[in-house]
Design a protein around this motif. Sequence first.
Motif, mmCIF file in Angstrom:
data_model
loop_
_atom_site.group_PDB
_atom_site.id
_atom_site.type_symbol
_atom_site.label_atom_id
_atom_site.label_comp_id
_atom_site.label_asym_id
_atom_site.label_seq_id
_atom_site.Cartn_x
_atom_site.Cartn_y
_atom_site.Cartn_z
ATOM 1 N N PHE A 176 0.889 -1.325 -0.113
ATOM 2 C CA PHE A 176 -0.154 0.055 -0.030
ATOM 3 C C PHE A 176 1.005 1.016 0.023
ATOM 4 C CE2 PHE A 176 -3.786 -1.857 2.463
ATOM 5 C CZ PHE A 176 -4.042 -2.679 1.403
ATOM 6 N N ILE A 177 1.788 1.244 0.915
ATOM 7 C CA ILE A 177 2.626 2.608 1.334
ATOM 8 C C ILE A 177 3.637 2.703 0.476
ATOM 9 C CG2 ILE A 177 3.631 4.023 2.983
ATOM 10 C CD1 ILE A 177 1.718 2.524 5.070
ATOM 11 N N ALA A 181 1.703 4.312 -2.675
ATOM 12 C CA ALA A 181 1.212 5.722 -2.407
ATOM 13 C C ALA A 181 2.387 6.642 -2.243
ATOM 14 C CB ALA A 181 0.566 5.675 -1.055
ATOM 15 N N GLY A 182 3.715 6.045 -1.868
ATOM 16 C CA GLY A 182 4.743 6.778 -1.384
ATOM 17 C C GLY A 182 5.405 7.347 -2.620
ATOM 18 N N PHE A 421 -2.201 6.037 -6.490
ATOM 19 C CA PHE A 421 -2.695 5.529 -5.135
ATOM 20 C C PHE A 421 -3.537 4.366 -5.385
ATOM 21 C CE2 PHE A 421 -3.076 10.305 -3.423
ATOM 22 C CZ PHE A 421 -1.834 10.174 -3.303
ATOM 23 N N MET A 422 -4.391 4.328 -6.493
ATOM 24 C CA MET A 422 -5.341 3.018 -6.712
ATOM 25 C C MET A 422 -4.504 1.899 -7.338
ATOM 26 S SD MET A 422 -9.025 4.441 -7.358
ATOM 27 C CE MET A 422 -9.578 6.093 -6.464
ATOM 28 N N ILE A 460 -9.727 -1.264 3.443
ATOM 29 C CA ILE A 460 -9.106 -0.216 4.102
ATOM 30 C C ILE A 460 -8.776 0.975 3.002
ATOM 31 C CG2 ILE A 460 -6.662 0.498 5.002
ATOM 32 C CD1 ILE A 460 -6.468 -2.518 5.797
ATOM 33 N N LEU A 461 -8.273 0.652 1.708
ATOM 34 C CA LEU A 461 -8.101 1.703 1.007
ATOM 35 C C LEU A 461 -9.507 2.599 0.480
ATOM 36 C CD1 LEU A 461 -5.035 0.171 -1.169
ATOM 37 C CD2 LEU A 461 -4.906 1.868 0.612
#
Length: 474
Positions: A176-177, A181-182, A421-422, A460-461
Amino acid sequence: MKTTRRALGAATLALAIASVPSLAVAADLDGANLSVLWAVPFAGILLSIALMPLLAPFFWHHHYGKVAAGWALAFLLPFAAAYGPGAAGGVLVHAAVAEYIPFVILLTALFTVAGGIFIRGNLHGSPGLNTSILAIGAVLASLMGTTGASMLLIRPLIRANDNRKHTAHVVVFFIFIVSNAGGSLTPLGDPPLFLGFLKGVDFFWTVSHIFPETLFLVGALLAIFYALDSWYYHRREELLPRDPTPDTPRLGFDGAINFVLLLVIVGLVLMSGLWKSDVVWHVAGAEVGLPGLVRDIGLIAVAAVSLAITPKQVHADNQFGWGPMQEVAKLFAGIFLTIVPVIAMLKAGVNGPFGAVVSAVTRADGTPDPAMYFWATGALSSFLDNAPTYLVFFNTAGGDPAVLMTTHAATLAAISAGAVFMGANSYIGNAPNLMVKAIAEDRGVKMPSFFGYMLWSCGILVPLFLAMTFIFFR
């Protein structure tokens, strides 16, 4: 090493060929007059990437390159018959020169340099330490790419937690991160943003326009992870009786010289964006500028230097191999070619075959709807790889970087955020996702299945993305 030399030699040769003027002229495709059937090869290759690893894993593992080549020919041969061999050759050279070769060269350089750094020592995976590693990874992802940061940190993170029974959630949040996203703040971070940079988006535009969105998403994910990991960690049955990884006298980095090479990569990409030169070669309708040419040659040199100076033991400790990079290169060769007619049809707007898609992301007054662009880009990025999806909606929004960075800045921010992000919504949304999953499973982590992982992302996302829509993209 022979394989490595051949790979670098092939990349250099391809770059050299791309720099020589070509006689082929790319057809000026009128997307409004194209049949939607021209999009079948593009859909076919993306569906193959999504489904074949699940339905025919053995076949896919051994023949994914042939599958990608088959779909590329399914577009190129009918196109040559309809428009002529010269036009087909022009399209092929244009796709390679304008996007594919710079894209693969950057990924290869980041993958090679990150693979030459080994984090030595044994950390102990407490909730605080794990959260800190994920936060560091989020920062590094925008500096060395989601691929580079993921390859650098996933192995030490798994080693740090190898005395715990429940570790799959740690890897899921890492995807995820760190793997997604990062990487949202610079063109180095994630392939979609680098493609935007190649199209003319300023290097620092993204960090100045979606930093709040990134801070919100990464901050929320870190908080959720810390709470969840703490719950797991404090259960009595959580810790194994013995840590499989022995403690070492000190922590450190082997192959640390590669950090200098990472800075060189950053400098080369920055240089290509800031240096303006009138020296331009025209190749099949695509412009090859001197700054971009110097960047790509420099990146090839950096990869070669990294391979030459990194001790063999560092690569052995990192279990470094070319398999993941070869897969990305082969699959994206097919993707970048088959996407050509799709982009042309989307550029035709409401008058083209995909007029319904364009209408869905356009308000009644004709202006783009950032919220719809965020979700449309994100939904496709979840399953169809976020790099080509970014290109599709970049062109749907007009494809003019000067306009998108100013008048329609909110739309470009929504496209960028949705793509980056997705890409975390499924294993196939971004290239590092599958790399991280494969490494974790090889180290004995029982990762969720394809749909099991999506239970995590949907739970969560998706709620966080809904909140972001109302906060940032109204």
